[in-house]
Write a protein that holds these residues in place. Sequence first.
Motif, PDB file in Angstrom:
ATOM      1  N   GLU A 260       0.830  -1.199   0.000  1.00 12.55           N
ATOM      2  CA  GLU A 260       0.000   0.000   0.000  1.00 12.55           C
ATOM      3  C   GLU A 260       0.869   1.254   0.000  1.00 12.55           C
ATOM      4  O   GLU A 260       1.720   1.431   0.881  1.00 12.55           O
ATOM      5  CB  GLU A 260      -0.920  -0.009   1.216  1.00 12.55           C
ATOM      6  N   PRO A 261       0.678   2.145  -0.979  1.00 15.80           N
ATOM      7  CA  PRO A 261       1.487   3.374  -1.040  1.00 15.80           C
ATOM      8  C   PRO A 261       1.115   4.329   0.087  1.00 15.80           C
ATOM      9  O   PRO A 261      -0.039   4.382   0.512  1.00 15.80           O
ATOM     10  CB  PRO A 261       1.121   3.960  -2.411  1.00 15.80           C
ATOM     11  N   GLU A 262       2.099   5.052   0.563  1.00 13.30           N
ATOM     12  CA  GLU A 262       1.879   5.999   1.660  1.00 13.30           C
ATOM     13  C   GLU A 262       1.992   7.439   1.167  1.00 13.30           C
ATOM     14  O   GLU A 262       2.751   7.729   0.239  1.00 13.30           O
ATOM     15  CB  GLU A 262       2.902   5.751   2.779  1.00 13.30           C
ATOM     16  N   ASP A 263       1.233   8.333   1.800  1.00 10.77           N
ATOM     17  CA  ASP A 263       1.292   9.768   1.526  1.00 10.77           C
ATOM     18  C   ASP A 263       1.164  10.063   0.036  1.00 10.77           C
ATOM     19  O   ASP A 263       2.003  10.723  -0.575  1.00 10.77           O
ATOM     20  CB  ASP A 263       2.605  10.349   2.078  1.00 10.77           C
ATOM     21  N   VAL A 264       0.092   9.557  -0.562  1.00 15.45           N
ATOM     22  CA  VAL A 264      -0.144   9.746  -2.003  1.00 15.45           C
ATOM     23  C   VAL A 264      -0.707  11.141  -2.249  1.00 15.45           C
ATOM     24  O   VAL A 264      -1.666  11.566  -1.593  1.00 15.45           O
ATOM     25  CB  VAL A 264      -1.107   8.673  -2.532  1.00 15.45           C
ATOM     26  N   LYS A 265      -0.119  11.851  -3.204  1.00 13.64           N
ATOM     27  CA  LYS A 265      -0.535  13.216  -3.529  1.00 13.64           C
ATOM     28  C   LYS A 265      -1.210  13.259  -4.907  1.00 13.64           C
ATOM     29  O   LYS A 265      -0.910  12.444  -5.782  1.00 13.64           O
ATOM     30  CB  LYS A 265       0.672  14.157  -3.541  1.00 13.64           C
ATOM     31  N   VAL A 266      -2.095  14.252  -5.074  1.00 13.27           N
ATOM     32  CA  VAL A 266      -2.763  14.447  -6.352  1.00 13.27           C
ATOM     33  C   VAL A 266      -1.743  14.751  -7.450  1.00 13.27           C
ATOM     34  O   VAL A 266      -0.809  15.537  -7.251  1.00 13.27           O
ATOM     35  CB  VAL A 266      -3.783  15.608  -6.262  1.00 13.27           C
ATOM     36  N   ASP A 267      -1.934  14.117  -8.596  1.00 12.87           N
ATOM     37  CA  ASP A 267      -1.119  14.344  -9.807  1.00 12.87           C
ATOM     38  C   ASP A 267       0.354  13.975  -9.634  1.00 12.87           C
ATOM     39  O   ASP A 267       1.180  14.348 -10.464  1.00 12.87           O
ATOM     40  CB  ASP A 267      -1.236  15.806 -10.275  1.00 12.87           C
ATOM     41  N   GLU A 268       0.682  13.259  -8.588  1.00 12.90           N
ATOM     42  CA  GLU A 268       2.041  12.758  -8.436  1.00 12.90           C
ATOM     43  C   GLU A 268       2.063  11.279  -8.781  1.00 12.90           C
ATOM     44  O   GLU A 268       1.258  10.490  -8.268  1.00 12.90           O
ATOM     45  CB  GLU A 268       2.555  12.958  -7.007  1.00 12.90           C
ATOM     46  N   GLU A 269       2.985  10.899  -9.658  1.00 14.19           N
ATOM     47  CA  GLU A 269       3.056   9.509 -10.087  1.00 14.19           C
ATOM     48  C   GLU A 269       3.527   8.622  -8.940  1.00 14.19           C
ATOM     49  O   GLU A 269       4.480   8.945  -8.243  1.00 14.19           O
ATOM     50  CB  GLU A 269       4.012   9.385 -11.284  1.00 14.19           C
ATOM     51  N   VAL A 270       2.821   7.509  -8.743  1.00 11.23           N
ATOM     52  CA  VAL A 270       3.170   6.598  -7.672  1.00 11.23           C
ATOM     53  C   VAL A 270       3.270   5.186  -8.260  1.00 11.23           C
ATOM     54  O   VAL A 270       2.552   4.834  -9.196  1.00 11.23           O
ATOM     55  CB  VAL A 270       2.112   6.642  -6.547  1.00 11.23           C
ATOM     56  N   GLU A 271       4.178   4.402  -7.716  1.00 13.78           N
ATOM     57  CA  GLU A 271       4.315   3.022  -8.179  1.00 13.78           C
ATOM     58  C   GLU A 271       3.416   2.121  -7.350  1.00 13.78           C
ATOM     59  O   GLU A 271       3.439   2.142  -6.118  1.00 13.78           O
ATOM     60  CB  GLU A 271       5.761   2.533  -8.083  1.00 13.78           C
ATOM     61  N   LEU A 272       2.617   1.326  -8.037  1.00 19.37           N
ATOM     62  CA  LEU A 272       1.735   0.361  -7.405  1.00 19.37           C
ATOM     63  C   LEU A 272       2.311  -1.028  -7.635  1.00 19.37           C
ATOM     64  O   LEU A 272       2.555  -1.416  -8.780  1.00 19.37           O
ATOM     65  CB  LEU A 272       0.330   0.449  -8.008  1.00 19.37           C
ATOM     66  N   ALA A 273       2.542  -1.775  -6.576  1.00 16.75           N
ATOM     67  CA  ALA A 273       3.183  -3.089  -6.707  1.00 16.75           C
ATOM     68  C   ALA A 273       2.443  -4.123  -5.876  1.00 16.75           C
ATOM     69  O   ALA A 273       1.971  -3.842  -4.770  1.00 16.75           O
ATOM     70  CB  ALA A 273       4.651  -3.015  -6.273  1.00 16.75           C
ATOM     71  N   VAL A 274       2.343  -5.320  -6.419  1.00 17.25           N
ATOM     72  CA  VAL A 274       1.706  -6.426  -5.720  1.00 17.25           C
ATOM     73  C   VAL A 274       2.553  -7.682  -5.918  1.00 17.25           C
ATOM     74  O   VAL A 274       3.125  -7.901  -6.982  1.00 17.25           O
ATOM     75  CB  VAL A 274       0.265  -6.655  -6.237  1.00 17.25           C
ATOM     76  N   HIS A 275       2.668  -8.478  -4.843  1.00 17.84           N
ATOM     77  CA  HIS A 275       3.379  -9.752  -4.911  1.00 17.84           C
ATOM     78  C   HIS A 275       2.361 -10.886  -4.896  1.00 17.84           C
ATOM     79  O   HIS A 275       1.437 -10.893  -4.072  1.00 17.84           O
ATOM     80  CB  HIS A 275       4.332  -9.906  -3.722  1.00 17.84           C
ATOM     81  N   LEU A 276       2.559 -11.848  -5.791  1.00 16.34           N
ATOM     82  CA  LEU A 276       1.626 -12.963  -5.921  1.00 16.34           C
ATOM     83  C   LEU A 276       2.354 -14.292  -5.755  1.00 16.34           C
ATOM     84  O   LEU A 276       3.495 -14.443  -6.208  1.00 16.34           O
ATOM     85  CB  LEU A 276       0.951 -12.934  -7.300  1.00 16.34           C
ATOM     86  N   GLN A 277       1.666 -15.227  -5.103  1.00 12.98           N
ATOM     87  CA  GLN A 277       2.222 -16.566  -4.933  1.00 12.98           C
ATOM     88  C   GLN A 277       1.146 -17.619  -5.175  1.00 12.98           C
ATOM     89  O   GLN A 277      -0.039 -17.362  -4.978  1.00 12.98           O
ATOM     90  CB  GLN A 277       2.789 -16.758  -3.526  1.00 12.98           C
ATOM     91  N   LEU A 278       1.595 -18.788  -5.619  1.00 13.22           N
ATOM     92  CA  LEU A 278       0.722 -19.937  -5.755  1.00 13.22           C
ATOM     93  C   LEU A 278       1.469 -21.133  -5.189  1.00 13.22           C
ATOM     94  O   LEU A 278       2.560 -21.465  -5.657  1.00 13.22           O
ATOM     95  CB  LEU A 278       0.351 -20.168  -7.226  1.00 13.22           C
TER      96      LEU A 278
END
Length: 251
Positions: free
Chosen positions: A163-181
Motif C-alpha cells: 500500500e502506497p503511503e502519503d499519495v498526492k494528487v497528480d504525483e506519479e506513484v508506483e503500485l506493486a503487488v506480490h503474488l504466490q501460488l
Amino acid sequence: MKKIISVLLLFIIIVNLSACGNSGDNNSNQSSEQELKTLKVEFELPEKADVDETVELKAIVTYGDEKVTDADEVEFEYWEQGNQEKSTTIEASNNGDGTYTAEVSFGTDAVYEIYAHTTARDLHTMPKKTITVGEGVNNEQEAESHEHGHGEQADVFGMHFIEPEDVKVDEEVELAVHLQLDNEPLRDARVRYEIVSANSEKHHWVETEESSPGEYSASFSFDEATEYTMTIHVENDEGLHEHEEYTVVVN
C-alpha cells in the motif's frame, strides 16, 4: 619475412578469439549462477498451541546457499481463518544469523493462517502456514471446511499489495503487488489494477509488468484528493482468476 609476419598475425588473432570465447563462457556461467539463486524462506511454527500460549514464529531466510542476515523486511501477518480483512501484522526481530523471529499469542479457539512476508535481494516471498489454537475450528469454520473439502486440495493463492503511503494528487506513484501460488512466486500472470474514485464511476484500467518473479507493478497518478477503490485482478493461462479489493487515500 612476410610469411613470418603473417604467421604471427594469425597466431595473435587466434589467441584473441580464444580469450573472447572464454570470457563469454565465464559471463554465461556467472549469469547462470545468478539465475539459479532464489530467495527461500523456511517458515517454522508449531502445528498446535493453547489459547493465550506464547508461540514463536521463525523465518529462516536464504538466497542460494547464502544466509540472508540483512533482509529489508520480515513481517508476520496472521488472522483467524475466514477473516483475513481483520489481520494483524508484526515485525520480526533480526537475530543476525539468517533467522527472524517474533512471539505471538492467540486469544480464541480457532485455526489461524499466517504469512511470513519477506523482502530481500530485491525479491519478495511470503510462505503461508496454519496453526490450530485450542479446540481449533468453530462451527462456522468446520462447515466451510466440509463444504470445500471434497475432491483435490485447492492451490493456495496469496496476494500482498504494497500500500502506497502519503499519495498526492497528480504525483506519479508506483503500485506493486506480490503474488504466490503454493508458496512459489506466481509468474507469467496477467495482472490489472481497476481504480475507481469515490467521486466518480469512471474506471481506470492499468496493466502491470512483471518486474521480478511474482511481482507486478505499474505507475499511476491520481487526479483527485479523495478515496479510491482499487481492485487487483489476476488471471493466467491455467484458468486462475482471483481478485482482491483495497483502498487508497489521496491527499
